[in-house]
Every structure is written in structure tokens, then in C-alpha cells.
Design a protein around this motif. Structure first.
Motif, PDB file in Angstrom:
ATOM      1  N   ASN A   1       4.565  37.215  29.940  1.00 46.65           N
ATOM      2  CA  ASN A   1       3.953  36.900  31.226  1.00 46.65           C
ATOM      3  C   ASN A   1       2.627  36.173  31.057  1.00 46.65           C
ATOM      4  O   ASN A   1       2.305  35.260  31.833  1.00 46.65           O
ATOM      5  CB  ASN A   1       3.757  38.178  32.040  1.00 46.65           C
ATOM      6  CG  ASN A   1       5.014  38.587  32.800  1.00 46.65           C
ATOM      7  OD1 ASN A   1       5.448  37.899  33.717  1.00 46.65           O
ATOM      8  ND2 ASN A   1       5.608  39.700  32.401  1.00 46.65           N
ATOM      9  N   GLN A   2       1.857  36.552  30.038  1.00 45.46           N
ATOM     10  CA  GLN A   2       0.597  35.859  29.750  1.00 45.46           C
ATOM     11  C   GLN A   2       0.862  34.427  29.308  1.00 45.46           C
ATOM     12  O   GLN A   2       0.151  33.496  29.705  1.00 45.46           O
ATOM     13  CB  GLN A   2      -0.175  36.623  28.674  1.00 45.46           C
ATOM     14  CG  GLN A   2      -0.724  37.967  29.134  1.00 45.46           C
ATOM     15  CD  GLN A   2      -1.304  38.791  27.995  1.00 45.46           C
ATOM     16  OE1 GLN A   2      -1.066  38.499  26.817  1.00 45.46           O
ATOM     17  NE2 GLN A   2      -2.059  39.830  28.335  1.00 45.46           N
ATOM     18  N   ILE A   3       1.897  34.251  28.496  1.00 41.98           N
ATOM     19  CA  ILE A   3       2.275  32.899  28.064  1.00 41.98           C
ATOM     20  C   ILE A   3       2.668  32.053  29.269  1.00 41.98           C
ATOM     21  O   ILE A   3       2.255  30.892  29.403  1.00 41.98           O
ATOM     22  CB  ILE A   3       3.433  32.968  27.050  1.00 41.98           C
ATOM     23  CG1 ILE A   3       2.944  33.569  25.726  1.00 41.98           C
ATOM     24  CG2 ILE A   3       4.043  31.587  26.820  1.00 41.98           C
ATOM     25  CD1 ILE A   3       4.068  33.898  24.755  1.00 41.98           C
ATOM     26  N   ALA A   4       3.474  32.634  30.155  1.00 39.01           N
ATOM     27  CA  ALA A   4       3.917  31.914  31.355  1.00 39.01           C
ATOM     28  C   ALA A   4       2.730  31.482  32.202  1.00 39.01           C
ATOM     29  O   ALA A   4       2.655  30.326  32.654  1.00 39.01           O
ATOM     30  CB  ALA A   4       4.861  32.791  32.167  1.00 39.01           C
ATOM     31  N   ALA A   5       1.778  32.407  32.420  1.00 41.73           N
ATOM     32  CA  ALA A   5       0.589  32.080  33.221  1.00 41.73           C
ATOM     33  C   ALA A   5      -0.221  30.976  32.564  1.00 41.73           C
ATOM     34  O   ALA A   5      -0.742  30.070  33.249  1.00 41.73           O
ATOM     35  CB  ALA A   5      -0.269  33.332  33.410  1.00 41.73           C
ATOM     36  N   GLY A   6      -0.316  31.018  31.243  1.00 41.00           N
ATOM     37  CA  GLY A   6      -1.059  29.989  30.526  1.00 41.00           C
ATOM     38  C   GLY A   6      -0.419  28.616  30.627  1.00 41.00           C
ATOM     39  O   GLY A   6      -1.108  27.607  30.817  1.00 41.00           O
ATOM     40  N   LEU A   7       0.891  28.562  30.538  1.00 42.88           N
ATOM     41  CA  LEU A   7       1.599  27.280  30.647  1.00 42.88           C
ATOM     42  C   LEU A   7       1.466  26.693  32.047  1.00 42.88           C
ATOM     43  O   LEU A   7       1.321  25.473  32.211  1.00 42.88           O
ATOM     44  CB  LEU A   7       3.074  27.472  30.282  1.00 42.88           C
ATOM     45  CG  LEU A   7       3.365  27.791  28.811  1.00 42.88           C
ATOM     46  CD1 LEU A   7       4.848  28.108  28.613  1.00 42.88           C
ATOM     47  CD2 LEU A   7       2.956  26.634  27.907  1.00 42.88           C
ATOM     48  N   VAL A   8       1.526  27.546  33.047  1.00 43.55           N
ATOM     49  CA  VAL A   8       1.342  27.077  34.430  1.00 43.55           C
ATOM     50  C   VAL A   8      -0.080  26.539  34.605  1.00 43.55           C
ATOM     51  O   VAL A   8      -0.289  25.475  35.209  1.00 43.55           O
ATOM     52  CB  VAL A   8       1.623  28.215  35.429  1.00 43.55           C
ATOM     53  CG1 VAL A   8       1.200  27.798  36.841  1.00 43.55           C
ATOM     54  CG2 VAL A   8       3.097  28.593  35.402  1.00 43.55           C
ATOM     55  N   ALA A   9      -1.057  27.257  34.068  1.00 43.62           N
ATOM     56  CA  ALA A   9      -2.451  26.812  34.171  1.00 43.62           C
ATOM     57  C   ALA A   9      -2.669  25.500  33.432  1.00 43.62           C
ATOM     58  O   ALA A   9      -3.474  24.659  33.856  1.00 43.62           O
ATOM     59  CB  ALA A   9      -3.386  27.889  33.614  1.00 43.62           C
ATOM     60  N   ASP A  10      -1.953  25.307  32.341  1.00 45.49           N
ATOM     61  CA  ASP A  10      -2.061  24.063  31.567  1.00 45.49           C
ATOM     62  C   ASP A  10      -1.308  22.908  32.220  1.00 45.49           C
ATOM     63  O   ASP A  10      -1.359  21.774  31.742  1.00 45.49           O
ATOM     64  CB  ASP A  10      -1.512  24.262  30.152  1.00 45.49           C
ATOM     65  CG  ASP A  10      -2.442  25.078  29.271  1.00 45.49           C
ATOM     66  OD1 ASP A  10      -3.662  25.070  29.541  1.00 45.49           O
ATOM     67  OD2 ASP A  10      -1.960  25.713  28.317  1.00 45.49           O
ATOM     68  N   GLU A  11      -0.596  23.216  33.299  1.00 44.94           N
ATOM     69  CA  GLU A  11       0.162  22.216  34.046  1.00 44.94           C
ATOM     70  C   GLU A  11       1.146  21.461  33.145  1.00 44.94           C
ATOM     71  O   GLU A  11       1.208  20.226  33.138  1.00 44.94           O
ATOM     72  CB  GLU A  11      -0.775  21.236  34.763  1.00 44.94           C
ATOM     73  CG  GLU A  11      -1.660  21.913  35.805  1.00 44.94           C
ATOM     74  CD  GLU A  11      -2.557  20.928  36.546  1.00 44.94           C
ATOM     75  OE1 GLU A  11      -2.794  19.829  36.024  1.00 44.94           O
ATOM     76  OE2 GLU A  11      -2.995  21.268  37.656  1.00 44.94           O
ATOM     77  N   VAL A  12       1.905  22.222  32.364  1.00 41.54           N
ATOM     78  CA  VAL A  12       2.915  21.589  31.529  1.00 41.54           C
ATOM     79  C   VAL A  12       3.962  20.932  32.416  1.00 41.54           C
ATOM     80  O   VAL A  12       4.145  21.301  33.578  1.00 41.54           O
ATOM     81  CB  VAL A  12       3.583  22.603  30.574  1.00 41.54           C
ATOM     82  CG1 VAL A  12       2.577  23.160  29.578  1.00 41.54           C
ATOM     83  CG2 VAL A  12       4.258  23.729  31.350  1.00 41.54           C
ATOM     84  N   ASP A  13       4.664  19.972  31.865  1.00 45.03           N
ATOM     85  CA  ASP A  13       5.655  19.224  32.637  1.00 45.03           C
ATOM     86  C   ASP A  13       7.020  19.892  32.633  1.00 45.03           C
ATOM     87  O   ASP A  13       7.847  19.632  33.523  1.00 45.03           O
ATOM     88  CB  ASP A  13       5.783  17.808  32.075  1.00 45.03           C
ATOM     89  CG  ASP A  13       4.488  17.027  32.213  1.00 45.03           C
ATOM     90  OD1 ASP A  13       4.056  16.796  33.361  1.00 45.03           O
ATOM     91  OD2 ASP A  13       3.891  16.663  31.172  1.00 45.03           O
ATOM     92  N   ILE A  14       7.257  20.751  31.642  1.00 43.37           N
ATOM     93  CA  ILE A  14       8.540  21.442  31.556  1.00 43.37           C
ATOM     94  C   ILE A  14       8.363  22.652  30.640  1.00 43.37           C
ATOM     95  O   ILE A  14       7.484  22.657  29.769  1.00 43.37           O
ATOM     96  CB  ILE A  14       9.641  20.495  31.017  1.00 43.37           C
ATOM     97  CG1 ILE A  14      11.040  20.997  31.397  1.00 43.37           C
ATOM     98  CG2 ILE A  14       9.523  20.302  29.505  1.00 43.37           C
ATOM     99  CD1 ILE A  14      12.119  19.941  31.222  1.00 43.37           C
ATOM    100  N   ILE A  15       9.199  23.670  30.831  1.00 42.58           N
ATOM    101  CA  ILE A  15       9.160  24.860  29.980  1.00 42.58           C
ATOM    102  C   ILE A  15      10.554  25.093  29.417  1.00 42.58           C
ATOM    103  O   ILE A  15      11.548  25.053  30.144  1.00 42.58           O
ATOM    104  CB  ILE A  15       8.697  26.106  30.755  1.00 42.58           C
ATOM    105  CG1 ILE A  15       7.289  25.899  31.322  1.00 42.58           C
ATOM    106  CG2 ILE A  15       8.706  27.343  29.834  1.00 42.58           C
ATOM    107  CD1 ILE A  15       6.808  27.047  32.205  1.00 42.58           C
TER     108      ILE A  15
END
Length: 359
Positions: free
Chosen positions: A104-118
Motif C-alpha cells: 500500500n505504501q508503494i502504491a501511494a508512492g507511485l501515485v504521488a510520483d504520477e507514474v504513467d502506468i503500473i
């Protein structure tokens, strides 16, 4: 932390230059202008093509998922060169170590980093990334999800819906049980070893029970959620008289395989499993998809969504051909089990020896 440190050092260098250099701001601007005329500006990746931030999330460190991750990264690199774009995954690749809080922490970090895809690998990781992207609709392309519809990740394999699609390692459970009974036509008791918290195992275990019921075979269930529990479960199956043991594509058992395979060898009990990585780690047999090919297909789907604008909602989930039997020849010899008949029952028969990782 490294980024913050770089900023501080840069500011310190600027302060030192102003304090000690004897160059006024006007002179500095003039010098900078002259330098700009003399030297062309350094080209960035963006000048050559688009740069995409790709989050890669591995559920846990095991041979199967490591193989998938390697294939994804290699294919994204190759695709980037082919298409003239950059897929930046190096800064956004994480391992959740089978911990939901970490994921969940990883997910929040990726969203905050505004990645283009996961790109999450395995069902638990995919489900957490699904929740994290419900409002922002960042595309998600999962890999190694056994039952996307059953897990609630896709409305259907043909049209997943929403922002999620990917690749499935769906298991042909009946085919594995056909191998078990071919190797031992007189078998009466089969052990089922799995983690009952793994969604990827549920459908296959129910199919295994149905097969046993239909063919007059007794089954014994033992589960575990940690390595120690899996070790105890393996001991319990042996003590209960299991003549063979079946495990589907279960990440918990996969991470424990190196600790249990010798128990089964000593008891002369073949362990039939849902992935070639189990066989690599000592199990008698792994059956299913080629995980390197699965990773490559996943990367191709992600690239198509990013570069060509394909819609995940209408991009069908890919299920690869499922019929590769991988036999650990060292384990087969130690158990004394003939597997020659498998060659005519599978798409292909591969032999391997015990190791921690694929080369």
C-alpha cells in the motif's frame, strides 16, 4: 534522500561561487550567454522522444516473479529503442515482500510520483494497485494473475473494464492431475498444499478436489501462510500418508520450496506444482506457462497502452498456452519416479536441476 542531498550540494556550490568568485551577477549572465552561444544545449531524453514513468511492483522475491520482472525490463528496454521512446522503470521498481502495508505504501508512492502506468506481478499486488488507481485511473497492466475475473480485477477476460488489463498464468489443474495418475495409476491419496489466503490458489484447489472426488481419490488439505507453517504442513502431509502433493501457482509455497523439497524427497513423495520455478527449487514437477514469455507479453501490452493509446478497459487479458512440464531430474532420480510418459502428454517437457534462480 539522494535527490534532497543533491539539491543541498548544488545550493552550497552556488553560494561558494558567489562568495569567493569575484564575479558579479551581470558578468555571470553575460558569461552564461556566451557559453550558450558556443556550446549547444545538452539533449534530453524528451528531445528524442516521450519519456514514460513505469512503476513495476513485485509481490515477493521468488524465482517465478524474478523471471517475469527481468523479462518485463528487458522487453521495455528493447521496445523503447524500437519506438524511439524511454520507459523509465529503474526509478519506480519495488518489491512488496508479501506485506500488504508495504504494498500500500508503494502504491501511494507511485501515485504521488504520477507514474504513467503500473505493472504489478501476482494477484495480491494487482488488487492493491487496483484500489490505489480507482480515482486517478492510472493504467494498470498486471502479470501472473491466475484468475483475474474471480479476483475482481476484470469484468471479463475479453473486456476487463476500467483501467486494468494484463496477462494471466491460469492453470490447467486437470492436466496436472492426469500427469499424477499417469505416473502412479494406483494412487489413492493426494495432499493439497497451499496458502488459503492466496486468491491465485482458490480456483485450482477447488478443481483439484473435484477431480479427486470424481476419480475416487482421497485428498488431504494442509495450509500455511509463513515458511515455518509451510514446513509443518509438509511434515503433516507426509505423516498423513500423502502419496503425492499438489500445489497451484501459490507464491507462499513457492518461497518455501527450497526448505521443503528435501522432506518430500526423503519420503519419496513427488511434489506436483503450477510453475517451473518450483521444479527449479527442488519440486518434482512444475507445470504451466513460460514465465519469461509472460513477462514479455506484459511489457508489450504496457507499451501499446502508453505509446499507441490502447484502452485497458477493452484490451483483452492474455492467457498464454499452458502445457509446459518442467521436471527436476535430480529429484526424479532421488524419488525413483519414471516420467517418460509425460513427453506425449504435454506441449513440451523440460528438464532442470535444483537452483535458486533461473540463469
Amino acid at each position: 534522500m539522494k535527490k534532497a542531498l543533491a539539491v543541498i550540494l548544488s545550493l552550497a556550490m552556488v553560494s561558494a561561487a558567489v562568495g569567493c568568485g569575484g564575479t558579479s551577477s551581470g558578468e555571470a549572465e553575460e558569461n552564461a550567454a556566451e557559453t550558450a552561444e558556443e556550446e549547444p544545449a545538452e539533449e534530453t531524453d524528451a528531445a528524442d522522444g516521450a519519456v514514460y514513468k513505469v512503476g513495476i511492483v513485485q509481490y515477493v522475491d521468488d524465482a517465478s516473479l524474478n523471471q517475469i520482472e527481468k523479462a518485463i525490463e528487458e522487453e521495455l528496454t528493447a521496445k523503447g529503442e524500437e519506438l524511439g521512446v524511454t520507459f523509465n522503470f529503474a526509478d519506480y521498481t519495488y518489491n512488496g515482500q508479501a506485506d500488504s502495508t508495504t504494498l500500500n505504501q508503494i502504491a501511494a508512492g507511485l501515485v504521488a510520483d504520477e507514474v504513467d502506468i503500473i505493472i504489478p506481478m501476482s494477484t495480491p499486488a494487482a488488487m492493491i494497485m487496483q484500489t490505489a488507481t480507482e480515482t486517478n485511473q492510472i493504467p494498470v497492466v498486471f502479470s501472473a494473475v491466475t484468475d483475474p475475473v474471480g479476483a475482481g480485477l476484470a469484468a471479463s477476460l475479453e473486456e476487463p473494464g476500467s483501467n486494468i488489463t494484463g496477462t494471466s498464468d491460469a492453470l490447467d489443474t486437470e492436466a496436472i492431475f492426469s500427469l499424477i495418475t499417469a505416473a502412479d495409476p494406483d494412487i489413492t491419496t493426494i495432499g493439497l498444499l497451499y496458502d488459503n489466503g492466496q486468491d491465485s490458489s482458490k480456483a485450482a484447489i477447488e478443481e483439484a478436489k473435484a477431480y479427486c472426488d470424481a476419480n475416487g481419490i482421497t485428498y488431504i488439505e494442509k495450509t500455511g501462510t509463513t515458511n515455518n507453517e509451510v514446513m509443518l504442513a509438509a511434515d503433516a502431509l507426509i505423516a498423513a500418508g500423502a502419496e503425492a502433493v499438489f500445489t497451484p501457482t501459490d507464491n507462499t509455497i513457492m518461497t518455501a520450496e527450497l526448505g521443503i523439497y528435501e522432506k518430500f524427497i526423503e519420503a519419496k513423495v513427488p511434489h506436483y506444482t503450477g510453475a517451473d520455478s518450483f521444479a527449479l527449487n527442488g519440486a518434482f514437477l512444475g507445470y504451466g506457462v513460460n514465465y519469461a514469455e509472460l513477462g514479455t507479453a506484459t511489457a508489450d501490452m504496457a507499451a501499446d497502452i502508453l505509446v499507441n493509446g490502447s484502452d485497458p478497459a477493452t484490451t483483452p487479458v492474455q492467457t498464454l498456452d499452458n502445457g509446459i512440464a518442467t521436471v527436476n531430474i535430480e529429484t526424479a532420480e532421488a524419488i525413483g519416479l519414471d516420467y517418460s510418459m509425460f513427453a506425449d502428454m504435454c506441449e513440451s517437457l523440460v528438464e532442470t536441476k535444483t537452483a535458486e534462480e533461473f540463469e
